[in-house]
Write an enzyme that holds these catalytic residues in place. Sequence first.
Site, PDB file in Angstrom:
ATOM      1  N   LYS A  29       0.809  -1.235   0.000  1.00 17.31           N
ATOM      2  CA  LYS A  29       0.000   0.000   0.000  1.00 17.31           C
ATOM      3  C   LYS A  29       0.841   1.285   0.000  1.00 17.31           C
ATOM      4  O   LYS A  29       0.482   2.257  -0.658  1.00 17.31           O
ATOM      5  CB  LYS A  29      -0.943   0.022   1.206  1.00 17.31           C
TER       6      LYS A  29
ATOM      7  N   ASP B 213     -10.101   3.632   2.381  1.00 16.45           N
ATOM      8  CA  ASP B 213     -10.259   3.109   3.744  1.00 16.45           C
ATOM      9  C   ASP B 213     -10.995   4.093   4.659  1.00 16.45           C
ATOM     10  O   ASP B 213     -11.838   3.686   5.465  1.00 16.45           O
ATOM     11  CB  ASP B 213      -8.888   2.763   4.351  1.00 16.45           C
TER      12      ASP B 213
END
Length: 285
Positions: free
Chosen positions: A71, A108
């Site tokens: 990520k 997220d």
Amino acid sequence: MTTTGRARLAGVMGWPIGHSLSPLLHNYWLAEYGIDGAYVPLPVAPEHFAQALRLLPLVGFRGVNITVPHKEAALQAVDKADDAARRIGAVNTVVVDDDGSLHGINTDALGFAAHLKASAPEFDATLGPAVVIGAGGAARAAAVALLDMGAPEIRIVNRTLARAEELARHLGGHVRVVDWAGRGRTLADANLVVNTTTQGMTGQPPLALDLAALPAAAVVYDIVYAPAETPLLRMARARGNPVVDGLGMLLHQAVPGFAAWFGVTPVVTPALRAQVLGHVVGEAG
Ligand code: ATR
């Protein structure tokens, strides 16, 4: 729905990738909406990550999700990143634009907020401090979401104080650090507390957090999704606090990627949750 030569393609890159629930949930939506598309797991070792990402437009992929351990590397590798990705310091969704460039986004914080709104509609972030336990990537996403929802103060509590301080510096504004020993006391006037550590996950001990001081109306959120009800959530539910689990966040964070790649904004339904939960339980037990 059968997959034809015109199928829209997406997937998830990680290493290892076998435990990812993303193929299950995206393929559920593809079937649900009758879309000619495919979503596949892509095992990509760290040393090949940047190269693999660059292959996406060359092989007709519309994009991918990015998971552990890529990520942060993805933020460096994309051509442009959205504001949330830059603030969180990580990209979890890549969209291949029409010109073949790679657009990195982070969903997220959106997933965190969307699931919180769906599970605890009465929650108003502006009413009091929010306590974030942990200082990794998940903590960053939760803190960004809570700041954007208008929390007047975020308290970061982490076992390793230096990491909490670094996160507070990065986020700036109304963020302060509380040391690990003070984590129970700092709940006394909290509006929400969220666990972003690995504690409580299947195979890990429960998060050592005494909720005695927490107001009864405060929301207890756990980002851990296996098991769906962690010991922390069970304890919170028993004392009457509204609880929010990590499984719903996982489902909600997937929505923007699916919409961008496949052209339909999918809905998180109880049936999808039951389907994914079956696999979480299956894995744990
Ligand atoms: P992610 O990016 O997925 O959030 P991470 O960066 O590995 O994952 O962060 C894991 C978090 O769990 C960290 O806040 C970590 O605390 P440290 O910074 O002190 O390592 C926390 N954590 C892991 N094991 C823990 C434990 N036994 N007790 C308390 N916190 C723990």
